[in-house]
Motif scaffolding. Sequence first.
Motif, PDB file in Angstrom:
ATOM      1  N   LEU A 263      32.702  27.199  40.426  1.00 13.60           N
ATOM      2  CA  LEU A 263      34.060  27.563  40.837  1.00 13.60           C
ATOM      3  C   LEU A 263      34.989  26.359  40.809  1.00 13.60           C
ATOM      4  O   LEU A 263      36.203  26.505  40.663  1.00 13.60           O
ATOM      5  N   GLN A 264      34.437  25.180  40.948  1.00 14.31           N
ATOM      6  CA  GLN A 264      35.240  23.958  40.974  1.00 14.31           C
ATOM      7  C   GLN A 264      35.500  23.400  39.569  1.00 14.31           C
ATOM      8  O   GLN A 264      36.529  22.762  39.330  1.00 14.31           O
ATOM      9  N   THR A 265      34.575  23.643  38.655  1.00 18.51           N
ATOM     10  CA  THR A 265      34.672  23.051  37.321  1.00 18.51           C
ATOM     11  C   THR A 265      34.942  24.061  36.217  1.00 18.51           C
ATOM     12  O   THR A 265      35.435  23.701  35.147  1.00 18.51           O
ATOM     13  N   GLY A 266      34.581  25.320  36.467  1.00 14.21           N
ATOM     14  CA  GLY A 266      34.686  26.338  35.430  1.00 14.21           C
ATOM     15  C   GLY A 266      33.466  26.406  34.531  1.00 14.21           C
ATOM     16  O   GLY A 266      33.302  27.360  33.768  1.00 14.21           O
ATOM     17  N   GLU A 267      32.578  25.423  34.625  1.00 16.59           N
ATOM     18  CA  GLU A 267      31.368  25.416  33.811  1.00 16.59           C
ATOM     19  C   GLU A 267      30.352  26.393  34.401  1.00 16.59           C
ATOM     20  O   GLU A 267      30.087  26.376  35.600  1.00 16.59           O
ATOM     21  N   GLY A 268      29.765  27.231  33.542  1.00 11.22           N
ATOM     22  CA  GLY A 268      28.790  28.199  34.034  1.00 11.22           C
ATOM     23  C   GLY A 268      29.437  29.299  34.840  1.00 11.22           C
ATOM     24  O   GLY A 268      28.880  29.769  35.838  1.00 11.22           O
ATOM     25  N   LEU A 269      30.635  29.752  34.399  1.00 10.29           N
ATOM     26  CA  LEU A 269      31.383  30.794  35.103  1.00 10.29           C
ATOM     27  C   LEU A 269      31.693  31.915  34.122  1.00 10.29           C
ATOM     28  O   LEU A 269      32.147  31.669  33.011  1.00 10.29           O
ATOM     29  N   LYS A 270      31.432  33.161  34.521  1.00 11.39           N
ATOM     30  CA  LYS A 270      31.735  34.318  33.688  1.00 11.39           C
ATOM     31  C   LYS A 270      32.467  35.371  34.515  1.00 11.39           C
ATOM     32  O   LYS A 270      32.045  35.719  35.626  1.00 11.39           O
ATOM     33  N   ILE A 271      33.557  35.888  33.964  1.00  7.64           N
ATOM     34  CA  ILE A 271      34.351  36.918  34.639  1.00  7.64           C
ATOM     35  C   ILE A 271      33.766  38.282  34.290  1.00  7.64           C
ATOM     36  O   ILE A 271      33.752  38.690  33.125  1.00  7.64           O
ATOM     37  N   LEU A 272      33.296  39.014  35.291  1.00  5.94           N
ATOM     38  CA  LEU A 272      32.789  40.360  35.071  1.00  5.94           C
ATOM     39  C   LEU A 272      33.925  41.365  35.025  1.00  5.94           C
ATOM     40  O   LEU A 272      33.939  42.275  34.186  1.00  5.94           O
ATOM     41  N   GLU A 273      34.891  41.207  35.949  1.00  2.34           N
ATOM     42  CA  GLU A 273      36.020  42.133  36.019  1.00  2.34           C
ATOM     43  C   GLU A 273      37.213  41.438  36.644  1.00  2.34           C
ATOM     44  O   GLU A 273      37.073  40.456  37.376  1.00  2.34           O
ATOM     45  N   LEU A 274      38.388  41.994  36.351  1.00  2.00           N
ATOM     46  CA  LEU A 274      39.620  41.588  37.021  1.00  2.00           C
ATOM     47  C   LEU A 274      40.259  42.852  37.563  1.00  2.00           C
ATOM     48  O   LEU A 274      40.604  43.763  36.802  1.00  2.00           O
ATOM     49  N   ASN A 275      40.377  42.933  38.884  1.00  2.00           N
ATOM     50  CA  ASN A 275      40.923  44.109  39.547  1.00  2.00           C
ATOM     51  C   ASN A 275      42.345  43.830  40.025  1.00  2.00           C
ATOM     52  O   ASN A 275      42.668  42.704  40.392  1.00  2.00           O
ATOM     53  N   GLY A 276      43.187  44.861  40.059  1.00  2.00           N
ATOM     54  CA  GLY A 276      44.574  44.697  40.459  1.00  2.00           C
ATOM     55  C   GLY A 276      44.796  44.967  41.934  1.00  2.00           C
ATOM     56  O   GLY A 276      43.999  44.579  42.791  1.00  2.00           O
ATOM     57  N   THR A 277      45.872  45.680  42.241  1.00  2.00           N
ATOM     58  CA  THR A 277      46.250  45.898  43.644  1.00  2.00           C
ATOM     59  C   THR A 277      45.295  46.830  44.380  1.00  2.00           C
ATOM     60  O   THR A 277      45.332  46.895  45.608  1.00  2.00           O
ATOM     61  N   ALA A 278      44.448  47.551  43.659  1.00  2.00           N
ATOM     62  CA  ALA A 278      43.474  48.413  44.328  1.00  2.00           C
ATOM     63  C   ALA A 278      42.344  47.603  44.944  1.00  2.00           C
ATOM     64  O   ALA A 278      41.558  48.122  45.739  1.00  2.00           O
ATOM     65  N   SER A 279      42.250  46.331  44.575  1.00  2.00           N
ATOM     66  CA  SER A 279      41.213  45.469  45.140  1.00  2.00           C
ATOM     67  C   SER A 279      41.619  45.016  46.532  1.00  2.00           C
ATOM     68  O   SER A 279      42.782  45.088  46.917  1.00  2.00           O
ATOM     69  N   VAL A 280      40.645  44.541  47.285  1.00  2.00           N
ATOM     70  CA  VAL A 280      40.922  44.018  48.626  1.00  2.00           C
ATOM     71  C   VAL A 280      40.305  42.624  48.732  1.00  2.00           C
ATOM     72  O   VAL A 280      39.425  42.264  47.953  1.00  2.00           O
ATOM     73  N   PRO A 281      40.767  41.816  49.694  1.00  2.00           N
ATOM     74  CA  PRO A 281      40.109  40.528  49.938  1.00  2.00           C
ATOM     75  C   PRO A 281      38.714  40.776  50.500  1.00  2.00           C
ATOM     76  O   PRO A 281      38.545  41.115  51.673  1.00  2.00           O
ATOM     77  N   MET A 282      37.704  40.618  49.676  1.00  2.00           N
ATOM     78  CA  MET A 282      36.355  41.084  50.020  1.00  2.00           C
ATOM     79  C   MET A 282      35.719  40.342  51.188  1.00  2.00           C
ATOM     80  O   MET A 282      34.795  40.858  51.822  1.00  2.00           O
TER      81      MET A 282
END
Length: 341
Positions: A263-282
Amino acid sequence: MLKKVISSHKFPYLLFHLPTVPYIAWLSLKARSLFFYGACNPIIHHNGGGSRASKTYMLRNVDRKWLPTTILVEPDRPIDQIETALAAKNLNYPLIAKPDSGERGKGVVKVHNRDELLAAVRGKVHNVLIQEYIDYPYEYGVLYWRKHGERQGHITSISHKDLFHVVGDGTRSVWELASAQKDKKPFLDKAKELNKDRLDYVPVKGERVVVDFVGHRGRGTEVVDAGHLHSAEMLQVFDNITRDINGFYYGRFDLKAISPDSLQTGEGLKILELNGTASVPMHIWDPRLSTYHTYRELYRHWRTIYEISRDNHKRGIPYISFSDAISYLRGWLKSDQQEHA
């Protein structure tokens, strides 16, 4: 005690959000629109994403290095054509199949062979995504937003999703280890279905085996507040990721990571999904956080959506019309019925 009740996966989703309704109604009155949130992310509602948010459309401008290798399968596409497309992308089993338009882990399946792939795509109403299976050990939800014209965004929620898993002791099988977790009893039937080929496998001592790959509370995932990971370096990573997503201002990234440092470097990071306003702070699902904190965060969530939507509306981006909202609801219900058929 109250937080434990409302945080349960069995607690009705709509009832959980009921305390926010008066505030949302007040924001709607100020905006003069029940559907003001439609101006928050025009890439979803006004820029070709369709009546339901298309995952591929939202992520089409994101650098491929952040994304799993994916193909888009149209309804009833012949299986031979699908396999040809998979081979062209060097995609091999196991794979993940999920609706291009979907929410809360619905319709997400892991496929191990041709028959399972055919079952995953046959008779669907919407397009289906076939992705490489990302077997990284960490999964996170990161809520990020940035107003129009801002050079730097904001991260207001970081959650670690601890997937339903077992840890080997060298003597018991995967099924014995899973069954011994009394708090996971509601999720055992699904786990048994997903692991039918390795229920008798005995992991060595200390070996971690994920028994449900979907990071959702309704599948046994435990959510932990990971706000301590917030940093200027992490914010820079997400500023870089979102810079070319025109029309996106607010949402939650669901990600796989090799380590927390990803999360700090971006290395070894893959985005599974991007959710909009229907998402909540999990992170609000973390049982250690109070009920007061939970609803304070949800009020902040809606206030930010309102402010972004209002600012975008002043720039000429329309709110959702009543007819479009009804069309969206019908599409959502149709898809929901199909996924539970």
